[in-house]
Design a protein around this motif. Sequence first.
Motif, mmCIF file in Angstrom:
data_model
loop_
_atom_site.group_PDB
_atom_site.id
_atom_site.type_symbol
_atom_site.label_atom_id
_atom_site.label_comp_id
_atom_site.label_asym_id
_atom_site.label_seq_id
_atom_site.Cartn_x
_atom_site.Cartn_y
_atom_site.Cartn_z
ATOM 1 N N LYS A 149 -1.501 -3.092 -1.886
ATOM 2 C CA LYS A 149 -2.951 -3.115 -1.685
ATOM 3 C C LYS A 149 -3.413 -4.563 -1.685
ATOM 4 C CE LYS A 149 -7.199 -1.066 -3.452
ATOM 5 N NZ LYS A 149 -7.771 -0.210 -4.499
ATOM 6 N N THR A 150 -4.133 -4.966 -0.656
ATOM 7 C CA THR A 150 -4.633 -6.334 -0.564
ATOM 8 C C THR A 150 -5.913 -6.462 -1.387
ATOM 9 O OG1 THR A 150 -5.996 -5.913 1.379
ATOM 10 C CG2 THR A 150 -3.695 -6.568 1.767
ATOM 11 N N GLY A 151 -6.360 -7.686 -1.560
ATOM 12 C CA GLY A 151 -7.586 -7.936 -2.291
ATOM 13 C C GLY A 151 -8.807 -7.299 -1.646
ATOM 14 N N SER A 152 -8.747 -7.046 -0.343
ATOM 15 C CA SER A 152 -9.869 -6.415 0.358
ATOM 16 C C SER A 152 -9.858 -4.895 0.212
ATOM 17 C CB SER A 152 -9.825 -6.780 1.845
ATOM 18 O OG SER A 152 -8.683 -6.206 2.459
ATOM 19 N N VAL B 206 -7.329 -13.947 7.055
ATOM 20 C CA VAL B 206 -6.480 -14.921 6.364
ATOM 21 C C VAL B 206 -6.189 -14.499 4.927
ATOM 22 C CG1 VAL B 206 -6.351 -17.303 5.542
ATOM 23 C CG2 VAL B 206 -7.229 -16.835 7.821
ATOM 24 N N ASN B 207 -7.187 -13.976 4.228
ATOM 25 C CA ASN B 207 -6.965 -13.557 2.843
ATOM 26 C C ASN B 207 -5.949 -12.422 2.753
ATOM 27 O OD1 ASN B 207 -8.782 -15.428 1.735
ATOM 28 N ND2 ASN B 207 -10.500 -14.059 2.115
ATOM 29 N N GLU B 208 -6.024 -11.465 3.672
ATOM 30 C CA GLU B 208 -5.051 -10.371 3.674
ATOM 31 C C GLU B 208 -3.650 -10.891 3.989
ATOM 32 O OE1 GLU B 208 -7.574 -6.469 4.974
ATOM 33 O OE2 GLU B 208 -7.172 -7.942 6.541
ATOM 34 N N GLN B 209 -3.554 -11.827 4.917
ATOM 35 C CA GLN B 209 -2.264 -12.429 5.240
ATOM 36 C C GLN B 209 -1.665 -13.104 4.008
ATOM 37 O OE1 GLN B 209 -2.600 -15.059 8.685
ATOM 38 N NE2 GLN B 209 -4.232 -13.761 9.481
ATOM 39 N N GLU B 210 -2.487 -13.848 3.288
ATOM 40 C CA GLU B 210 -2.005 -14.543 2.097
ATOM 41 C C GLU B 210 -1.622 -13.568 0.994
ATOM 42 O OE1 GLU B 210 -5.089 -17.356 1.192
ATOM 43 O OE2 GLU B 210 -4.380 -18.749 2.731
ATOM 44 N N ASP B 211 -2.375 -12.479 0.842
ATOM 45 C CA ASP B 211 -2.017 -11.460 -0.147
ATOM 46 C C ASP B 211 -0.632 -10.887 0.139
ATOM 47 O OD1 ASP B 211 -4.456 -11.709 -1.436
ATOM 48 O OD2 ASP B 211 -5.344 -9.930 -0.506
ATOM 49 N N VAL B 212 -0.399 -10.515 1.379
ATOM 50 C CA VAL B 212 0.877 -9.909 1.753
ATOM 51 C C VAL B 212 2.014 -10.923 1.613
ATOM 52 C CG1 VAL B 212 2.178 -8.871 3.644
ATOM 53 C CG2 VAL B 212 -0.193 -8.203 3.261
ATOM 54 N N ALA B 213 1.812 -12.153 2.091
ATOM 55 C CA ALA B 213 2.853 -13.175 1.978
ATOM 56 C C ALA B 213 3.162 -13.481 0.518
ATOM 57 C CB ALA B 213 2.421 -14.451 2.705
ATOM 58 N N GLY B 214 2.144 -13.502 -0.339
ATOM 59 C CA GLY B 214 2.359 -13.753 -1.760
ATOM 60 C C GLY B 214 3.187 -12.676 -2.415
ATOM 61 N N ILE B 215 2.959 -11.447 -2.020
ATOM 62 C CA ILE B 215 3.751 -10.342 -2.567
ATOM 63 C C ILE B 215 5.194 -10.440 -2.110
ATOM 64 C CG2 ILE B 215 4.054 -7.843 -2.445
ATOM 65 C CD1 ILE B 215 0.902 -7.753 -2.382
ATOM 66 N N ILE B 216 5.415 -10.764 -0.860
ATOM 67 C CA ILE B 216 6.777 -10.865 -0.331
ATOM 68 C C ILE B 216 7.539 -12.010 -0.983
ATOM 69 C CG2 ILE B 216 8.151 -11.363 1.721
ATOM 70 C CD1 ILE B 216 5.960 -9.871 3.326
ATOM 71 N N THR B 217 6.902 -13.162 -1.134
ATOM 72 C CA THR B 217 7.602 -14.331 -1.672
ATOM 73 C C THR B 217 7.662 -14.342 -3.182
ATOM 74 O OG1 THR B 217 5.585 -15.665 -1.676
ATOM 75 C CG2 THR B 217 6.976 -15.781 0.295
ATOM 76 N N GLY B 218 6.937 -13.446 -3.834
ATOM 77 C CA GLY B 218 6.944 -13.411 -5.287
ATOM 78 C C GLY B 218 5.928 -14.331 -5.914
ATOM 79 N N CYS B 219 5.044 -14.915 -5.128
ATOM 80 C CA CYS B 219 4.049 -15.852 -5.644
ATOM 81 C C CYS B 219 2.802 -15.145 -6.167
ATOM 82 C CB CYS B 219 3.634 -16.837 -4.559
ATOM 83 S SG CYS B 219 4.975 -17.880 -3.990
ATOM 84 N N LEU C 161 4.837 -2.629 4.138
ATOM 85 C CA LEU C 161 5.701 -3.731 4.557
ATOM 86 C C LEU C 161 7.083 -3.172 4.848
ATOM 87 C CD1 LEU C 161 4.807 -6.154 1.637
ATOM 88 C CD2 LEU C 161 3.596 -5.865 3.789
ATOM 89 N N VAL C 162 7.563 -3.404 6.061
ATOM 90 C CA VAL C 162 8.865 -2.891 6.460
ATOM 91 C C VAL C 162 9.731 -4.075 6.876
ATOM 92 C CG1 VAL C 162 10.112 -1.344 8.009
ATOM 93 C CG2 VAL C 162 7.791 -0.755 7.258
ATOM 94 N N PRO C 163 10.735 -4.430 6.048
ATOM 95 C CA PRO C 163 11.599 -5.560 6.393
ATOM 96 C C PRO C 163 12.458 -5.232 7.610
ATOM 97 C CG PRO C 163 12.059 -4.739 4.169
ATOM 98 C CD PRO C 163 11.068 -3.825 4.783
#
Length: 89
Positions: free
Chosen positions: A14-17, A62-75, A23-25
Motif C-alpha cells: 500500500k502506497t502513502g496515497s 512521484v510519491n507512489e514511485q518512491e514508495d514502491v522503490a523504497g519497499i523493493i530496496t528495503g529503504c 509487485l511482480v519481479p
Amino acid sequence: MRNKLFNDKAVTVKTGSGRWIQLVPDTMGSYWLYEPIPELKLGRLLFDDNDNWIYDGDLLDVNEQEDVAGIITGCQREMDELLKSIQEE
C-alpha cells in the motif's frame, strides 16, 4: 539488482496515497507493477546494481514511485524512522 522480495514471489503493498500495488519481479531485475482491482497494468520499475531505479510508465505519481522503490530496496523502514524522528522534534 538482486531481488529483495521473498524469493521472486509477487507482493502487494500500500502506497502513502492509499493505492494498493502488486509487485511482480521478472527475470531481468525489474518489477512489473499492477493495481489488483481493476487489474490495471501500471508500468514497471527498473533497477541497476547500485539500487538506482527508473519508472517505466505514466500512471504513478512521484510519491507512489518512491514508495514502491523504497519497499523493493528495503529503504522504507529507514525512511519511516526518519519521518518519525522529525515529527517528535
